[in-house]
Scaffold this motif. Sequence first.
Motif, PDB file in Angstrom:
ATOM      1  N   VAL A  20       0.858  -1.185   0.000  1.00  0.00           N
ATOM      2  CA  VAL A  20       0.000   0.000   0.000  1.00  0.00           C
ATOM      3  C   VAL A  20       0.892   1.233   0.000  1.00  0.00           C
ATOM      4  O   VAL A  20       1.843   1.323   0.803  1.00  0.00           O
ATOM      5  CB  VAL A  20      -0.918   0.013   1.237  1.00  0.00           C
ATOM      6  CG1 VAL A  20      -1.832   1.235   1.216  1.00  0.00           C
ATOM      7  CG2 VAL A  20      -1.735  -1.268   1.321  1.00  0.00           C
ATOM      8  N   GLU A  71      -0.590  -6.060  -5.010  1.00  0.00           N
ATOM      9  CA  GLU A  71      -0.637  -4.607  -5.082  1.00  0.00           C
ATOM     10  C   GLU A  71      -2.089  -4.163  -5.044  1.00  0.00           C
ATOM     11  O   GLU A  71      -2.915  -4.650  -5.815  1.00  0.00           O
ATOM     12  CB  GLU A  71       0.058  -4.105  -6.346  1.00  0.00           C
ATOM     13  CG  GLU A  71       1.553  -4.393  -6.351  1.00  0.00           C
ATOM     14  CD  GLU A  71       2.266  -3.752  -7.526  1.00  0.00           C
ATOM     15  OE1 GLU A  71       1.651  -2.908  -8.212  1.00  0.00           O
ATOM     16  OE2 GLU A  71       3.445  -4.103  -7.744  1.00  0.00           O
ATOM     17  N   THR A  72      -2.399  -3.240  -4.142  1.00  0.00           N
ATOM     18  CA  THR A  72      -3.792  -2.826  -3.965  1.00  0.00           C
ATOM     19  C   THR A  72      -4.237  -1.828  -5.028  1.00  0.00           C
ATOM     20  O   THR A  72      -5.433  -1.615  -5.219  1.00  0.00           O
ATOM     21  CB  THR A  72      -3.997  -2.200  -2.575  1.00  0.00           C
ATOM     22  OG1 THR A  72      -3.113  -1.084  -2.420  1.00  0.00           O
ATOM     23  CG2 THR A  72      -3.682  -3.228  -1.483  1.00  0.00           C
TER      24      THR A  72
END
Length: 218
Positions: free
Chosen positions: A40, A68-69
């Motif tokens: 994040v 991966e956000t």
Amino acid sequence: MSTRIEVVADPVRDRCLLTTGHLSPRLLPGRPGVVRVALVAAGALLLAGDEVRIEVDVAGAVRLEIVETAGTVAYGMRGGSARWDVDIRLTDGASLQWYAEPFVVAADADVTRTTTTRLTAGCTAQLRESIVLGRHNETGGRLHTSTRAWLDDQPLLAEDLEFRHSWAILGTARCLDTVTTLGFRLPDDPETLQLEGPGSIARQLVHEQHQSSLQTRP
């Protein structure tokens, strides 16, 4: 400070040490033998002067899955530049699965991005990278990528690419989607380059990342 993910296999409970830099790693629920970590952004990224460094160290019979956000946008830098460096080390049967979200290089951005992977025999890595030149209706900036990999101290992959939007080369495509495997090979396919050692590079040029049909191994 570097963002660091360190995982050590343990018969009782796999150990995971997380250090925050430009990105904040956060532990996610996972099944036995699998450690899942989300990345994040800890602040605005990617701006002129930023030097992002991510270190990944996995030891033992455990699989690390990095999530991966959100994608990353390298914004216009007005003559400045930025770096994004990834250093991966896998030992003693470890494996890594990292399916990155799109990395967008906006107009006037200037970025150098490196990925260095060192693994010992019996380890595997599968990395997905999607480079997008420019935001919607925008011509992208400059991106230089350098990829190096070693297997037991023997060179496995060395590649440098320079990205600048050119209609003569890319046509209507904006996105280069790539799946790289190290320690094992993908099935033979016209879009897949087999390395001399155990590894593969599969690529597609598409207008939007979601149009890519590249397959990843679960």
